[in-house]
Scaffold this motif. Structure first.
Motif, PDB file in Angstrom:
ATOM      1  N   ASP A   1       0.823  -1.217   0.000  1.00  0.00           N
ATOM      2  CA  ASP A   1       0.000   0.000   0.000  1.00  0.00           C
ATOM      3  C   ASP A   1       0.855   1.265   0.000  1.00  0.00           C
ATOM      4  O   ASP A   1       0.416   2.314  -0.486  1.00  0.00           O
ATOM      5  CB  ASP A   1      -0.982  -0.007   1.168  1.00  0.00           C
ATOM      6  CG  ASP A   1      -0.304  -0.128   2.520  1.00  0.00           C
ATOM      7  OD1 ASP A   1       0.798  -0.708   2.582  1.00  0.00           O
ATOM      8  OD2 ASP A   1      -0.870   0.344   3.522  1.00  0.00           O
ATOM      9  N   GLU A   2       2.091   1.195   0.511  1.00  0.00           N
ATOM     10  CA  GLU A   2       2.986   2.352   0.474  1.00  0.00           C
ATOM     11  C   GLU A   2       3.470   2.635  -0.953  1.00  0.00           C
ATOM     12  O   GLU A   2       3.672   3.785  -1.330  1.00  0.00           O
ATOM     13  CB  GLU A   2       4.196   2.119   1.372  1.00  0.00           C
ATOM     14  CG  GLU A   2       3.868   2.070   2.850  1.00  0.00           C
ATOM     15  CD  GLU A   2       5.075   1.711   3.696  1.00  0.00           C
ATOM     16  OE1 GLU A   2       5.250   2.355   4.749  1.00  0.00           O
ATOM     17  OE2 GLU A   2       5.822   0.793   3.315  1.00  0.00           O
ATOM     18  N   VAL A   3       3.634   1.571  -1.739  1.00  0.00           N
ATOM     19  CA  VAL A   3       4.108   1.719  -3.114  1.00  0.00           C
ATOM     20  C   VAL A   3       3.080   2.477  -3.953  1.00  0.00           C
ATOM     21  O   VAL A   3       3.439   3.294  -4.809  1.00  0.00           O
ATOM     22  CB  VAL A   3       4.407   0.344  -3.748  1.00  0.00           C
ATOM     23  CG1 VAL A   3       4.825   0.486  -5.195  1.00  0.00           C
ATOM     24  CG2 VAL A   3       5.473  -0.387  -2.956  1.00  0.00           C
ATOM     25  N   LYS A   4       1.812   2.232  -3.688  1.00  0.00           N
ATOM     26  CA  LYS A   4       0.746   2.870  -4.467  1.00  0.00           C
ATOM     27  C   LYS A   4       0.762   4.386  -4.355  1.00  0.00           C
ATOM     28  O   LYS A   4       0.449   5.087  -5.307  1.00  0.00           O
ATOM     29  CB  LYS A   4      -0.610   2.335  -4.025  1.00  0.00           C
ATOM     30  CG  LYS A   4      -0.829   0.890  -4.373  1.00  0.00           C
ATOM     31  CD  LYS A   4      -2.136   0.387  -3.802  1.00  0.00           C
ATOM     32  CE  LYS A   4      -2.282  -1.114  -4.025  1.00  0.00           C
ATOM     33  NZ  LYS A   4      -3.429  -1.666  -3.323  1.00  0.00           N
ATOM     34  N   ILE A   5       1.133   4.901  -3.195  1.00  0.00           N
ATOM     35  CA  ILE A   5       1.108   6.347  -2.991  1.00  0.00           C
ATOM     36  C   ILE A   5       2.468   7.016  -3.182  1.00  0.00           C
ATOM     37  O   ILE A   5       2.572   8.234  -3.175  1.00  0.00           O
ATOM     38  CB  ILE A   5       0.558   6.709  -1.593  1.00  0.00           C
ATOM     39  CG1 ILE A   5       1.420   6.107  -0.488  1.00  0.00           C
ATOM     40  CG2 ILE A   5      -0.893   6.287  -1.471  1.00  0.00           C
ATOM     41  CD1 ILE A   5       1.064   6.569   0.904  1.00  0.00           C
ATOM     42  N   PHE A   6       3.514   6.214  -3.372  1.00  0.00           N
ATOM     43  CA  PHE A   6       4.862   6.780  -3.515  1.00  0.00           C
ATOM     44  C   PHE A   6       5.053   7.405  -4.891  1.00  0.00           C
ATOM     45  O   PHE A   6       4.656   6.844  -5.904  1.00  0.00           O
ATOM     46  CB  PHE A   6       5.929   5.701  -3.303  1.00  0.00           C
ATOM     47  CG  PHE A   6       7.319   6.217  -3.503  1.00  0.00           C
ATOM     48  CD1 PHE A   6       7.954   6.922  -2.510  1.00  0.00           C
ATOM     49  CD2 PHE A   6       7.976   6.032  -4.709  1.00  0.00           C
ATOM     50  CE1 PHE A   6       9.227   7.429  -2.695  1.00  0.00           C
ATOM     51  CE2 PHE A   6       9.257   6.531  -4.912  1.00  0.00           C
ATOM     52  CZ  PHE A   6       9.880   7.234  -3.898  1.00  0.00           C
ATOM     53  N   GLU A   7       5.687   8.561  -4.908  1.00  0.00           N
ATOM     54  CA  GLU A   7       6.058   9.207  -6.158  1.00  0.00           C
ATOM     55  C   GLU A   7       7.558   9.511  -6.117  1.00  0.00           C
ATOM     56  O   GLU A   7       8.028  10.158  -5.181  1.00  0.00           O
ATOM     57  CB  GLU A   7       5.284  10.502  -6.343  1.00  0.00           C
ATOM     58  CG  GLU A   7       3.814  10.263  -6.602  1.00  0.00           C
ATOM     59  CD  GLU A   7       3.091  11.516  -7.036  1.00  0.00           C
ATOM     60  OE1 GLU A   7       3.740  12.393  -7.647  1.00  0.00           O
ATOM     61  OE2 GLU A   7       1.893  11.605  -6.762  1.00  0.00           O
ATOM     62  N   PRO A   8       8.305   9.028  -7.109  1.00  0.00           N
ATOM     63  CA  PRO A   8       9.748   9.315  -7.139  1.00  0.00           C
ATOM     64  C   PRO A   8      10.001  10.814  -7.195  1.00  0.00           C
ATOM     65  O   PRO A   8       9.194  11.562  -7.755  1.00  0.00           O
ATOM     66  CB  PRO A   8      10.235   8.643  -8.423  1.00  0.00           C
ATOM     67  CG  PRO A   8       9.126   7.786  -8.892  1.00  0.00           C
ATOM     68  CD  PRO A   8       7.864   8.271  -8.257  1.00  0.00           C
ATOM     69  N   TRP A   9      11.104  11.254  -6.640  1.00  0.00           N
ATOM     70  CA  TRP A   9      11.442  12.667  -6.659  1.00  0.00           C
ATOM     71  C   TRP A   9      12.954  12.852  -6.713  1.00  0.00           C
ATOM     72  O   TRP A   9      13.717  11.947  -6.378  1.00  0.00           O
ATOM     73  CB  TRP A   9      10.861  13.398  -5.450  1.00  0.00           C
ATOM     74  CG  TRP A   9      11.283  12.837  -4.118  1.00  0.00           C
ATOM     75  CD1 TRP A   9      10.643  11.879  -3.405  1.00  0.00           C
ATOM     76  CD2 TRP A   9      12.437  13.187  -3.370  1.00  0.00           C
ATOM     77  NE1 TRP A   9      11.324  11.611  -2.253  1.00  0.00           N
ATOM     78  CE2 TRP A   9      12.441  12.409  -2.201  1.00  0.00           C
ATOM     79  CE3 TRP A   9      13.477  14.085  -3.558  1.00  0.00           C
ATOM     80  CZ2 TRP A   9      13.435  12.492  -1.226  1.00  0.00           C
ATOM     81  CZ3 TRP A   9      14.475  14.167  -2.584  1.00  0.00           C
ATOM     82  CH2 TRP A   9      14.436  13.383  -1.438  1.00  0.00           C
ATOM     83  N   SER A  10      13.363  14.027  -7.135  1.00  0.00           N
ATOM     84  CA  SER A  10      14.776  14.397  -7.089  1.00  0.00           C
ATOM     85  C   SER A  10      14.856  15.878  -6.741  1.00  0.00           C
ATOM     86  O   SER A  10      13.918  16.636  -6.991  1.00  0.00           O
ATOM     87  CB  SER A  10      15.469  14.105  -8.419  1.00  0.00           C
ATOM     88  OG  SER A  10      14.909  14.867  -9.439  1.00  0.00           O
ATOM     89  N   ARG A  11      15.980  16.253  -6.176  1.00  0.00           N
ATOM     90  CA  ARG A  11      16.136  17.616  -5.683  1.00  0.00           C
ATOM     91  C   ARG A  11      17.613  17.988  -5.751  1.00  0.00           C
ATOM     92  O   ARG A  11      18.464  17.209  -5.334  1.00  0.00           O
ATOM     93  CB  ARG A  11      15.635  17.637  -4.244  1.00  0.00           C
ATOM     94  CG  ARG A  11      15.715  18.938  -3.550  1.00  0.00           C
ATOM     95  CD  ARG A  11      15.104  18.806  -2.174  1.00  0.00           C
ATOM     96  NE  ARG A  11      15.213  20.055  -1.473  1.00  0.00           N
ATOM     97  CZ  ARG A  11      14.828  20.238  -0.238  1.00  0.00           C
ATOM     98  NH1 ARG A  11      14.312  19.236   0.444  1.00  0.00           N
ATOM     99  NH2 ARG A  11      14.959  21.404   0.335  1.00  0.00           N
ATOM    100  N   ASP A  12      17.916  19.149  -6.258  1.00  0.00           N
ATOM    101  CA  ASP A  12      19.293  19.628  -6.325  1.00  0.00           C
ATOM    102  C   ASP A  12      19.485  20.701  -5.251  1.00  0.00           C
ATOM    103  O   ASP A  12      19.152  21.863  -5.449  1.00  0.00           O
ATOM    104  CB  ASP A  12      19.591  20.183  -7.720  1.00  0.00           C
ATOM    105  CG  ASP A  12      21.053  20.492  -7.917  1.00  0.00           C
ATOM    106  OD1 ASP A  12      21.814  20.548  -6.919  1.00  0.00           O
ATOM    107  OD2 ASP A  12      21.455  20.664  -9.086  1.00  0.00           O
TER     108      ASP A  12
END
Length: 126
Positions: free
Chosen positions: A107-118
Motif C-alpha cells: 500500500d505504500e508503493v501505491k502512494i509513492f512518487e519518485p522525486w529528485s532535488r538539487d
C-alpha cells in the motif's frame, strides 16, 4: 579484539588487498562486534515475506551524491534476501554520499512518487 579486526589490521599492513575486500572485513567485524547481523537478517526475511507481491518486493532507495543532488525511487526486485543484499552492495559501491534502502509495503508503493532535488542549485537561488 575479534578475529576479523585482526585480519583487517594485517591486510592494511600488507596493503595488497582491494578496497572491496577491506570493506567486506570491516562490515564482518562490525556485525561480529554488535551481534546484529543475524537479527537484521531475520527481520529482513520477515519484512520480505510480509511485503512480497507476486514473488517481488518494492525497495525504497534514497540517496544524496557529493554535489548535494538528492533523489528517492522504488525498485522492484525478487523477494529474497540475496537479491536485497546484492542491491545493498550495488548501492554501497556506487554511493557518493549517504544512502538508505528499505522494503516497502504494497500500500505504500501505491502512494509513492519518485522525486529528485538539487540542493546546491536551491542554495544558489535556481
Amino acid at each position: 579484539m575479534n578475529e576479523h579486526r585482526l585480519i583487517l589490521g594485517f591486510h592494511k599492513m600488507r596493503s595488497g588487498l582491494s578496497e572491496d575486500k577491506i570493506r567486506y572485513h570491516r562490515r564482518k567485524a562490525k556485525r561480529l562486534e554488535d551481534n546484529s547481523g543475524l537479527e537484521r537478517r531475520e527481520k529482513l526475511k520477515r519484512d520480505i515475506a510480509e511485503c512480497a507481491v507476486g514473488g517481488k518486493i518494492a525497495v525504497y532507495h534514497w540517496g544524496r551524491d557529493c554535489d548535494l543532488s538528492e533523489s528517492a525511487n522504488v525498485q522492484w526486485i525478487p523477494a529474497n534476501v540475496p537479491a536485497y543484499v546484492q542491491l545493498e552492495n550495488q548501492c554501497e559501491r556506487s554511493a557518493e554520499g549517504p544512502w538508505s534502502l528499505c522494503v516497502l509495503e504494497p500500500d505504500e508503493v501505491k502512494i509513492f512518487e519518485p522525486w529528485s532535488r538539487d540542493r546546491a542549485a536551491e542554495m544558489m537561488g535556481y
